[in-house]
Design a protein around this motif. Sequence first.
Motif, PDB file in Angstrom:
ATOM      1  N   VAL A  25       0.670  -1.220   0.172  1.00 48.33           N
ATOM      2  CA  VAL A  25       0.016   0.048   0.021  1.00 48.33           C
ATOM      3  C   VAL A  25       0.960   1.256   0.081  1.00 48.33           C
ATOM      4  O   VAL A  25       0.254   2.334   0.319  1.00 48.33           O
ATOM      5  CB  VAL A  25      -0.994   0.118   1.187  1.00 48.33           C
ATOM      6  CG1 VAL A  25      -2.111  -1.034   1.076  1.00 48.33           C
ATOM      7  CG2 VAL A  25      -0.191  -0.106   2.426  1.00 48.33           C
ATOM      8  N   ASP A  60      -3.094   1.107  -7.131  1.00 40.90           N
ATOM      9  CA  ASP A  60      -4.085   1.726  -6.292  1.00 40.90           C
ATOM     10  C   ASP A  60      -3.592   2.540  -5.341  1.00 40.90           C
ATOM     11  O   ASP A  60      -4.399   3.179  -4.483  1.00 40.90           O
ATOM     12  CB  ASP A  60      -5.104   0.747  -5.572  1.00 40.90           C
ATOM     13  CG  ASP A  60      -5.847  -0.037  -6.888  1.00 40.90           C
ATOM     14  OD1 ASP A  60      -6.249   0.371  -7.616  1.00 40.90           O
ATOM     15  OD2 ASP A  60      -6.124  -1.278  -6.388  1.00 40.90           O
ATOM     16  N   ARG A 107      -4.543   6.020  -3.964  1.00 40.68           N
ATOM     17  CA  ARG A 107      -4.582   6.915  -2.756  1.00 40.68           C
ATOM     18  C   ARG A 107      -3.321   7.340  -2.533  1.00 40.68           C
ATOM     19  O   ARG A 107      -2.280   6.899  -2.703  1.00 40.68           O
ATOM     20  CB  ARG A 107      -5.013   5.826  -1.583  1.00 40.68           C
ATOM     21  CG  ARG A 107      -6.266   5.391  -1.745  1.00 40.68           C
ATOM     22  CD  ARG A 107      -6.416   3.948  -2.514  1.00 40.68           C
ATOM     23  NE  ARG A 107      -8.054   3.788  -2.343  1.00 40.68           N
ATOM     24  CZ  ARG A 107      -8.860   3.360  -3.318  1.00 40.68           C
ATOM     25  NH1 ARG A 107      -7.858   2.951  -4.604  1.00 40.68           N
ATOM     26  NH2 ARG A 107      -9.870   2.930  -3.485  1.00 40.68           N
ATOM     27  N   GLN A 254      -4.572  -9.126   5.012  1.00 40.83           N
ATOM     28  CA  GLN A 254      -5.335  -8.584   3.943  1.00 40.83           C
ATOM     29  C   GLN A 254      -6.372  -7.514   4.816  1.00 40.83           C
ATOM     30  O   GLN A 254      -6.780  -6.700   4.050  1.00 40.83           O
ATOM     31  CB  GLN A 254      -6.264  -9.724   3.424  1.00 40.83           C
ATOM     32  CG  GLN A 254      -6.935  -9.177   2.250  1.00 40.83           C
ATOM     33  CD  GLN A 254      -6.460  -8.816   1.176  1.00 40.83           C
ATOM     34  OE1 GLN A 254      -5.114  -8.961   0.928  1.00 40.83           O
ATOM     35  NE2 GLN A 254      -6.990  -7.761   0.417  1.00 40.83           N
ATOM     36  N   GLN A 255      -6.671  -7.655   5.891  1.00 35.89           N
ATOM     37  CA  GLN A 255      -7.666  -6.726   6.566  1.00 35.89           C
ATOM     38  C   GLN A 255      -7.039  -5.291   6.620  1.00 35.89           C
ATOM     39  O   GLN A 255      -7.651  -4.410   6.165  1.00 35.89           O
ATOM     40  CB  GLN A 255      -7.942  -7.260   7.851  1.00 35.89           C
ATOM     41  CG  GLN A 255      -9.042  -6.193   8.779  1.00 35.89           C
ATOM     42  CD  GLN A 255      -9.149  -6.675  10.195  1.00 35.89           C
ATOM     43  OE1 GLN A 255      -8.328  -7.558  10.925  1.00 35.89           O
ATOM     44  NE2 GLN A 255      -9.904  -6.053  10.849  1.00 35.89           N
ATOM     45  N   VAL A 257      -4.845  -4.054   4.669  1.00 38.06           N
ATOM     46  CA  VAL A 257      -4.895  -3.648   3.020  1.00 38.06           C
ATOM     47  C   VAL A 257      -6.216  -3.115   2.948  1.00 38.06           C
ATOM     48  O   VAL A 257      -6.427  -1.983   2.255  1.00 38.06           O
ATOM     49  CB  VAL A 257      -4.478  -4.835   2.226  1.00 38.06           C
ATOM     50  CG1 VAL A 257      -4.426  -4.312   0.734  1.00 38.06           C
ATOM     51  CG2 VAL A 257      -3.047  -4.945   2.289  1.00 38.06           C
ATOM     52  N   GLU A 258      -7.098  -3.834   2.928  1.00 40.83           N
ATOM     53  CA  GLU A 258      -8.773  -3.613   2.903  1.00 40.83           C
ATOM     54  C   GLU A 258      -8.893  -2.077   3.539  1.00 40.83           C
ATOM     55  O   GLU A 258      -9.694  -1.356   2.875  1.00 40.83           O
ATOM     56  CB  GLU A 258      -9.925  -4.568   3.476  1.00 40.83           C
ATOM     57  CG  GLU A 258      -9.462  -5.644   2.321  1.00 40.83           C
ATOM     58  CD  GLU A 258     -10.249  -6.894   2.885  1.00 40.83           C
ATOM     59  OE1 GLU A 258     -10.786  -6.959   4.018  1.00 40.83           O
ATOM     60  OE2 GLU A 258      -9.981  -8.002   2.298  1.00 40.83           O
ATOM     61  N   ILE A 259      -8.509  -2.029   4.517  1.00 41.87           N
ATOM     62  CA  ILE A 259      -8.714  -0.810   5.339  1.00 41.87           C
ATOM     63  C   ILE A 259      -8.172   0.236   4.794  1.00 41.87           C
ATOM     64  O   ILE A 259      -8.816   1.572   4.464  1.00 41.87           O
ATOM     65  CB  ILE A 259      -8.366  -0.873   6.867  1.00 41.87           C
ATOM     66  CG1 ILE A 259      -9.258  -1.692   7.795  1.00 41.87           C
ATOM     67  CG2 ILE A 259      -8.163   0.616   7.458  1.00 41.87           C
ATOM     68  CD1 ILE A 259      -8.632  -1.913   9.148  1.00 41.87           C
ATOM     69  N   GLU A 260      -6.973   0.223   4.043  1.00 48.53           N
ATOM     70  CA  GLU A 260      -6.260   1.463   3.330  1.00 48.53           C
ATOM     71  C   GLU A 260      -7.080   1.652   2.373  1.00 48.53           C
ATOM     72  O   GLU A 260      -7.248   2.921   1.943  1.00 48.53           O
ATOM     73  CB  GLU A 260      -4.929   0.972   2.955  1.00 48.53           C
ATOM     74  CG  GLU A 260      -3.745   0.619   4.127  1.00 48.53           C
ATOM     75  CD  GLU A 260      -3.735   2.136   4.957  1.00 48.53           C
ATOM     76  OE1 GLU A 260      -4.049   3.267   4.240  1.00 48.53           O
ATOM     77  OE2 GLU A 260      -3.127   2.052   6.109  1.00 48.53           O
ATOM     78  N   TYR A 261      -7.719   0.884   1.681  1.00 47.19           N
ATOM     79  CA  TYR A 261      -8.650   1.141   0.366  1.00 47.19           C
ATOM     80  C   TYR A 261      -9.817   2.264   0.864  1.00 47.19           C
ATOM     81  O   TYR A 261     -10.131   3.008  -0.083  1.00 47.19           O
ATOM     82  CB  TYR A 261      -9.276  -0.013  -0.364  1.00 47.19           C
ATOM     83  CG  TYR A 261      -8.411  -0.671  -1.222  1.00 47.19           C
ATOM     84  CD1 TYR A 261      -8.592  -0.379  -2.656  1.00 47.19           C
ATOM     85  CD2 TYR A 261      -7.413  -1.606  -0.722  1.00 47.19           C
ATOM     86  CE1 TYR A 261      -7.538  -0.892  -3.689  1.00 47.19           C
ATOM     87  CE2 TYR A 261      -6.549  -2.227  -1.786  1.00 47.19           C
ATOM     88  CZ  TYR A 261      -6.477  -1.804  -3.126  1.00 47.19           C
ATOM     89  OH  TYR A 261      -5.601  -2.341  -3.799  1.00 47.19           O
ATOM     90  N   ARG A 262     -10.255   2.077   2.091  1.00 45.04           N
ATOM     91  CA  ARG A 262     -11.397   3.182   2.272  1.00 45.04           C
ATOM     92  C   ARG A 262     -11.060   3.651   3.800  1.00 45.04           C
ATOM     93  O   ARG A 262     -11.954   3.920   4.588  1.00 45.04           O
ATOM     94  CB  ARG A 262     -12.737   2.394   2.507  1.00 45.04           C
ATOM     95  CG  ARG A 262     -12.715   1.010   3.144  1.00 45.04           C
ATOM     96  CD  ARG A 262     -13.859   0.056   3.133  1.00 45.04           C
ATOM     97  NE  ARG A 262     -13.849  -0.879   3.880  1.00 45.04           N
ATOM     98  CZ  ARG A 262     -14.636  -0.903   5.219  1.00 45.04           C
ATOM     99  NH1 ARG A 262     -14.972   0.189   5.595  1.00 45.04           N
ATOM    100  NH2 ARG A 262     -14.635  -1.836   6.009  1.00 45.04           N
ATOM    101  N   VAL A 266     -13.326   4.634   7.236  1.00 44.97           N
ATOM    102  CA  VAL A 266     -13.119   3.583   8.254  1.00 44.97           C
ATOM    103  C   VAL A 266     -12.855   4.694   9.654  1.00 44.97           C
ATOM    104  O   VAL A 266     -13.308   4.339  10.632  1.00 44.97           O
ATOM    105  CB  VAL A 266     -11.951   2.678   7.896  1.00 44.97           C
ATOM    106  CG1 VAL A 266     -11.530   2.117   9.323  1.00 44.97           C
ATOM    107  CG2 VAL A 266     -12.398   1.666   7.202  1.00 44.97           C
TER     108      VAL A 266
END
Length: 280
Positions: A25, A60, A107, A254-255, A257-262, A266
């Motif tokens: 990320v 991304d 981002r 992975q959790q 990483v998923e937080i960094e997307y949004r 969050v």
Amino acid sequence: MTDSPIKLTRTSARLARITFASAPVNLVTGAIAQRLHEIVDELAADADLQVLVFDSAVPDFFLNHFDLAHLADFPEPDVATGRQAWTDIAVKLSTAPYITVGVIRGRTRGGGNELALALDLRYASLEKAFFGQPEVGTAVVPGGGGTERLPRLVGRDRALEAVLTSFDYDAVTAERWGWVTRALPDAELDAFVDGLVARLAAFDRTALATAKRMINRAALPPESDLDAAYAEFLETTTLPGYLARAAAPAPAGQQAVEIEYRLGEVLGLAALRRQAAEDE
């Protein structure tokens, strides 16, 4: 440095490119800060360079926020200037005799956004670029120039909204506000920037550098304000609000990483949940 999170490519005597490559990320780590500081100092002695382009090899993510869990790994202040390394990088890029250009996909938050703000020209992908200053949502404050540069570009009220809310902003909004120079369809972004960079590289270097210096007199924040901002950021990392959040179990894998997307979403939801728990 094949294992470096930053790749420097010299495409010609007049052109160079810095590519961020710190998967998954593109967090701003101590290694990124150290290597970027070294590169910027090396390029200061280059009498031929006219344009330095920044982009990312991580899908991304252009350049993300600081890795606060490992802030102790960041380099010491610059020996010659006495400035903190991240502030020193931004100041040197803003005042360099060459032109700096960001090709922004993904981002771009926190320290990464602050670095982008220090570049001379910022071109964003309409579909893929997002921007934010998430620090307040983590109980710290921006320290790399966001509170000094952003108001000069978007105005006081919009800068307040961006910093105080920790929202993520899409490229359409960023262009409308003046956060970026232009937002272009992703399929057109590289060709546009390549043409612009070739044009700049063909111009007279002294004229480019002089014109940049003249505009800087009217547009750049005082360096003392940038120094003060980093000191205030460091101070907030020692206060109870941040320390309580830092002590909580951190998501991993992975959790994370998923937080960094949004992240903007969050942070707001987490704050509302904490407030609700305190009110019970």
